[in-house]
Design a protein around this motif. Structure first.
Motif, PDB file in Angstrom:
ATOM      1  N   SER A  20       0.753  -1.268  -0.059  1.00  0.00           N
ATOM      2  CA  SER A  20       0.050   0.017   0.028  1.00  0.00           C
ATOM      3  C   SER A  20       0.786   1.260   0.162  1.00  0.00           C
ATOM      4  CB  SER A  20      -0.766  -0.028   1.287  1.00  0.00           C
ATOM      5  OG  SER A  20      -0.377  -0.019   2.642  1.00  0.00           O
ATOM      6  N   LEU A  21       0.129   2.255  -0.393  1.00  0.00           N
ATOM      7  CA  LEU A  21       0.839   3.573  -0.504  1.00  0.00           C
ATOM      8  C   LEU A  21      -0.144   4.715   0.212  1.00  0.00           C
ATOM      9  CD1 LEU A  21       2.747   3.792  -3.678  1.00  0.00           C
ATOM     10  CD2 LEU A  21       3.667   3.614  -1.594  1.00  0.00           C
ATOM     11  N   SER A  22       0.351   5.819   0.743  1.00  0.00           N
ATOM     12  CA  SER A  22      -0.468   6.848   1.260  1.00  0.00           C
ATOM     13  C   SER A  22       0.198   8.060   0.551  1.00  0.00           C
ATOM     14  CB  SER A  22      -0.318   7.240   2.727  1.00  0.00           C
ATOM     15  OG  SER A  22       0.908   7.400   3.133  1.00  0.00           O
ATOM     16  N   ARG A  23      -0.926   9.109   0.658  1.00  0.00           N
ATOM     17  CA  ARG A  23      -0.377  10.308  -0.287  1.00  0.00           C
ATOM     18  C   ARG A  23       0.916  10.913   0.336  1.00  0.00           C
ATOM     19  NH1 ARG A  23      -2.875  11.465  -4.942  1.00  0.00           N
ATOM     20  NH2 ARG A  23      -4.969  10.862  -4.724  1.00  0.00           N
ATOM     21  N   CYS A  24       1.274  10.669   1.501  1.00  0.00           N
ATOM     22  CA  CYS A  24       2.340  11.045   2.022  1.00  0.00           C
ATOM     23  C   CYS A  24       3.755  10.251   1.514  1.00  0.00           C
ATOM     24  CB  CYS A  24       2.613  10.983   3.606  1.00  0.00           C
ATOM     25  SG  CYS A  24       1.428  11.989   4.403  1.00  0.00           S
ATOM     26  N   ASP A  25       3.348   9.005   0.896  1.00  0.00           N
ATOM     27  CA  ASP A  25       4.516   8.149   0.320  1.00  0.00           C
ATOM     28  C   ASP A  25       4.876   8.560  -0.973  1.00  0.00           C
ATOM     29  OD1 ASP A  25       4.623   6.593   2.655  1.00  0.00           O
ATOM     30  OD2 ASP A  25       3.182   5.369   1.843  1.00  0.00           O
ATOM     31  N   VAL A  26       4.200   9.400  -1.633  1.00  0.00           N
ATOM     32  CA  VAL A  26       4.333   9.803  -2.800  1.00  0.00           C
ATOM     33  C   VAL A  26       4.286  11.328  -3.374  1.00  0.00           C
ATOM     34  CG1 VAL A  26       3.186   7.416  -3.938  1.00  0.00           C
ATOM     35  CG2 VAL A  26       1.995   9.472  -3.714  1.00  0.00           C
ATOM     36  N   ARG A  27       5.175  11.765  -4.552  1.00  0.00           N
ATOM     37  CA  ARG A  27       4.995  12.906  -5.073  1.00  0.00           C
ATOM     38  C   ARG A  27       5.035  12.627  -6.422  1.00  0.00           C
ATOM     39  NH1 ARG A  27      10.075  14.835  -6.330  1.00  0.00           N
ATOM     40  NH2 ARG A  27      11.887  13.796  -5.313  1.00  0.00           N
ATOM     41  N   PRO A  28       4.495  13.845  -7.239  1.00  0.00           N
ATOM     42  CA  PRO A  28       4.615  13.754  -8.771  1.00  0.00           C
ATOM     43  C   PRO A  28       5.920  13.577  -9.195  1.00  0.00           C
ATOM     44  CG  PRO A  28       2.850  15.360  -7.840  1.00  0.00           C
ATOM     45  CD  PRO A  28       3.765  14.922  -6.758  1.00  0.00           C
ATOM     46  N   ALA A  29       6.254  13.022 -10.409  1.00  0.00           N
ATOM     47  CA  ALA A  29       7.390  13.033 -11.057  1.00  0.00           C
ATOM     48  C   ALA A  29       7.217  13.260 -12.626  1.00  0.00           C
ATOM     49  CB  ALA A  29       8.387  11.790 -10.545  1.00  0.00           C
ATOM     50  N   ALA A  30       8.310  13.733 -13.239  1.00  0.00           N
ATOM     51  CA  ALA A  30       8.104  13.924 -14.602  1.00  0.00           C
ATOM     52  C   ALA A  30       7.519  12.663 -15.490  1.00  0.00           C
ATOM     53  CB  ALA A  30       9.578  14.018 -15.148  1.00  0.00           C
ATOM     54  N   ALA A  31       6.730  12.961 -16.305  1.00  0.00           N
ATOM     55  CA  ALA A  31       6.173  11.726 -17.106  1.00  0.00           C
ATOM     56  C   ALA A  31       7.372  10.983 -18.005  1.00  0.00           C
ATOM     57  CB  ALA A  31       5.158  12.403 -18.134  1.00  0.00           C
ATOM     58  N   TRP A  32       7.099   9.653 -18.038  1.00  0.00           N
ATOM     59  CA  TRP A  32       7.981   8.838 -18.745  1.00  0.00           C
ATOM     60  C   TRP A  32       7.932   9.006 -20.391  1.00  0.00           C
ATOM     61  CZ3 TRP A  32       7.278   3.504 -15.778  1.00  0.00           C
ATOM     62  CH2 TRP A  32       7.781   3.775 -14.561  1.00  0.00           C
ATOM     63  N   PRO A  33       8.833   9.018 -21.009  1.00  0.00           N
ATOM     64  CA  PRO A  33       8.547   9.013 -22.534  1.00  0.00           C
ATOM     65  C   PRO A  33       7.761   8.039 -23.204  1.00  0.00           C
ATOM     66  CG  PRO A  33      10.722   7.935 -21.981  1.00  0.00           C
ATOM     67  CD  PRO A  33      10.131   8.458 -20.640  1.00  0.00           C
ATOM     68  N   ASP A  34       7.814   8.282 -24.433  1.00  0.00           N
ATOM     69  CA  ASP A  34       6.693   7.458 -25.291  1.00  0.00           C
ATOM     70  C   ASP A  34       7.131   5.923 -25.259  1.00  0.00           C
ATOM     71  OD1 ASP A  34       5.092   9.383 -26.059  1.00  0.00           O
ATOM     72  OD2 ASP A  34       6.314   9.718 -27.849  1.00  0.00           O
ATOM     73  N   PRO A  35       6.332   4.987 -25.287  1.00  0.00           N
ATOM     74  CA  PRO A  35       4.977   4.857 -25.391  1.00  0.00           C
ATOM     75  C   PRO A  35       4.046   5.405 -24.067  1.00  0.00           C
ATOM     76  CG  PRO A  35       5.490   2.927 -25.321  1.00  0.00           C
ATOM     77  CD  PRO A  35       6.801   3.439 -24.967  1.00  0.00           C
ATOM     78  N   TRP A  36       4.636   5.554 -23.186  1.00  0.00           N
ATOM     79  CA  TRP A  36       3.686   5.857 -21.940  1.00  0.00           C
ATOM     80  C   TRP A  36       3.215   7.101 -21.750  1.00  0.00           C
ATOM     81  CZ3 TRP A  36       2.149   2.623 -18.096  1.00  0.00           C
ATOM     82  CH2 TRP A  36       2.399   1.058 -18.100  1.00  0.00           C
ATOM     83  N   GLN A  37       4.097   8.177 -21.964  1.00  0.00           N
ATOM     84  CA  GLN A  37       3.405   9.605 -21.562  1.00  0.00           C
ATOM     85  C   GLN A  37       2.417   9.460 -20.266  1.00  0.00           C
ATOM     86  OE1 GLN A  37       4.170  12.354 -22.775  1.00  0.00           O
ATOM     87  NE2 GLN A  37       5.720  11.327 -23.695  1.00  0.00           N
ATOM     88  N   ALA A  38       3.067   8.584 -19.115  1.00  0.00           N
ATOM     89  CA  ALA A  38       2.016   8.418 -18.102  1.00  0.00           C
ATOM     90  C   ALA A  38       2.166   9.217 -17.086  1.00  0.00           C
ATOM     91  CB  ALA A  38       2.617   6.952 -17.594  1.00  0.00           C
ATOM     92  N   SER A  39       1.198   9.354 -16.253  1.00  0.00           N
ATOM     93  CA  SER A  39       0.984   9.959 -14.749  1.00  0.00           C
ATOM     94  C   SER A  39       2.135   9.287 -13.955  1.00  0.00           C
ATOM     95  CB  SER A  39      -0.241  10.190 -14.189  1.00  0.00           C
ATOM     96  OG  SER A  39      -1.079  11.059 -15.092  1.00  0.00           O
ATOM     97  N   THR A  40       3.255   9.998 -13.435  1.00  0.00           N
ATOM     98  CA  THR A  40       4.175   9.281 -12.664  1.00  0.00           C
ATOM     99  C   THR A  40       4.340   9.874 -11.187  1.00  0.00           C
ATOM    100  OG1 THR A  40       5.332   8.887 -14.619  1.00  0.00           O
ATOM    101  CG2 THR A  40       6.628   8.511 -12.820  1.00  0.00           C
ATOM    102  N   TRP A  41       4.577   9.006 -10.074  1.00  0.00           N
ATOM    103  CA  TRP A  41       4.980   9.420  -9.002  1.00  0.00           C
ATOM    104  C   TRP A  41       6.061   8.885  -8.488  1.00  0.00           C
ATOM    105  CZ3 TRP A  41       0.047   8.457 -10.815  1.00  0.00           C
ATOM    106  CH2 TRP A  41      -0.777   9.003 -10.855  1.00  0.00           C
ATOM    107  N   ARG A  42       6.991   9.385  -7.719  1.00  0.00           N
ATOM    108  CA  ARG A  42       8.213   9.075  -6.996  1.00  0.00           C
ATOM    109  C   ARG A  42       7.907   8.648  -5.722  1.00  0.00           C
ATOM    110  NH1 ARG A  42      13.097  12.069  -8.859  1.00  0.00           N
ATOM    111  NH2 ARG A  42      12.537  10.784 -10.565  1.00  0.00           N
ATOM    112  N   LEU A  43       8.166   7.719  -5.207  1.00  0.00           N
ATOM    113  CA  LEU A  43       8.084   7.204  -3.896  1.00  0.00           C
ATOM    114  C   LEU A  43       9.062   7.892  -2.930  1.00  0.00           C
ATOM    115  CD1 LEU A  43       6.409   5.191  -5.374  1.00  0.00           C
ATOM    116  CD2 LEU A  43       7.033   3.349  -3.718  1.00  0.00           C
TER     117      LEU A  43
END
Length: 350
Positions: free
Chosen positions: A46-69
């Motif tokens: 599991s993860l809580s909001r305190c465990d993650v913060r937004p990170a730069a999106a990964w390159p193609d083909p993902w272009q995904a929302s990314t979080w750094r733990l």
């Protein structure tokens, strides 16, 4: 008065600490993601909001929302996934993610894009970066759906002891139109003992498996069971088993020449069945039937039982001479030869 001042300062400090960003207060650290055992619905990570913060999106083909733990959460996840059991469950998509945000569709956590989701979405864990990414619309996510039926094989497949067979699940939309599903579409492979199978459908036959043993093969795809079967055969007892193509025609005066209309596919199986196809196209067969071969005496007899086209003028009884990867059928003609003097035999290679 001094005691009252001390209590006021302590209360003020506690309020400031709770309001500070990054402090694990109950409101600030609401759930972010639970990884569930798909069978028992129990939380394994599991993860809580305190465990993650937004990170730069990964390159193609993902272009995904990314979080750094966070460092602590990253270490916890790495330790949890270090064991083969939990990591294998991740790869096989036997775990699923339950995000707290309803806008983020839950999907299996995989090291590659998932292709077996009812909704096109997938999570991905990057152990080196300590990052999670979520891709709502990977193009591969629809690959397991579509019209038609599913199959592994349309016939019993022959396999020799100590061999490895690569099984695939195929979607058949209509006769002649089929495609293999990606590995991620298959939830689980299973086979009868003593054979074994891995998560990619690689089946290993033990070297001491008896001739004639049937091995049932099963694949689970989205709650559906797809079945196939393997027949283990002794190559010494069934030396003709396999696929052959004609390389020469034999005249009755002993001459040999290139065939005018070669049989491009002659298939023997270890169960006593054969098929002949002059110009293979998808699943098409000209004719098929049964054969009897005596390896010691070298005699062979074909019996044509059906198919799309049984030519006239066949000669279905003679001898079979096997030398390495070359098969010579003497006094046999499985397809009418253009020349009348070329009816005394055919030569094939594997």
């Amino acid at each position: 008065m001094k005691a009252l001042s001390m209590r006021w300062r302590a209360a003020l400090l506690a309020t400031a600490l709770l309001a500070a960003p990054g402090i694990a207060g109950a409101a600030a650290c609401e759930p972010f993601l639970d990884v569930l055992d798909a069978a028992r619905e129990t939380v394994v990570l599991s993860l809580s909001r305190c465990d993650v913060r937004p990170a730069a999106a990964w390159p193609d083909p993902w272009q995904a929302s990314t979080w750094r733990l966070s460092a602590r959460a990253r270490e916890r996840w790495r330790k949890a996934l270090a064991g083969d059991g939990l990591h294998s469950d991740l790869l096989a998509a036997r775990l699923r993610a339950r995000p707290a945000d309803p806008q983020q569709l839950p999907g299996p956590l995989l090291l590659r894009i998932s292709a077996r989701l009812p909704a096109p979405a997938a999570w991905r864990w990057d152990a080196e970066r300590g990052e999670l990414a979520f891709a709502p619309h990977p193009s591969e996510a629809q690959a397991c759906g579509g019209p038609g039926g599913l199959m592994i094989w349309d016939h019993t497949v022959d396999a020799a002891p100590a061999s490895v067979v690569n099984a695939k699940v195929w979607r058949v939309e209509r006769p002649g139109l089929m495609h293999a599903l990606p590995d991620d579409c298959v939830d689980r492979w299973s086979v009868d003992l003593p054979a074994s199978v891995d998560q990619h459908g690689l089946i290993r036959i033990p070297p001491d498996t008896l001739d004639g043993s049937l091995v049932n093969v099963r694949a689970e795809v989205g709650g559906r069971e797809v079945k196939g079967s393997l027949r283990v055969f002794d190559t010494h007892r069934h030396p003709l088993a396999g696929r052959w193509h004609q390389v020469a025609e034999l005249a009755c005066d002993g001459r040999e020449r290139s065939p005018g209309e070669p049989v491009q596919e002659l298939i023997f199986d270890a169960g006593g069945e054969f098929s002949v196809t002059r110009q293979p196209f998808e699943a098409y067969k000209d004719y098929l039937g049964r054969y009897r071969h005596d390896p010691e005496r070298g005699t062979i007899t074909f019996t044509a039982e059906g198919g799309n086209r049984i030519p006239e003028g066949l000669r279905l009884q003679g001898t079979a001479v096997l030398q390495g990867r070359t098969l010579t059928l003497e006094q046999v003609q499985l397809w009418p030869a253009p020349s009348t003097d070329a009816r005394c035999g055919m030569r094939f290679e594997r």
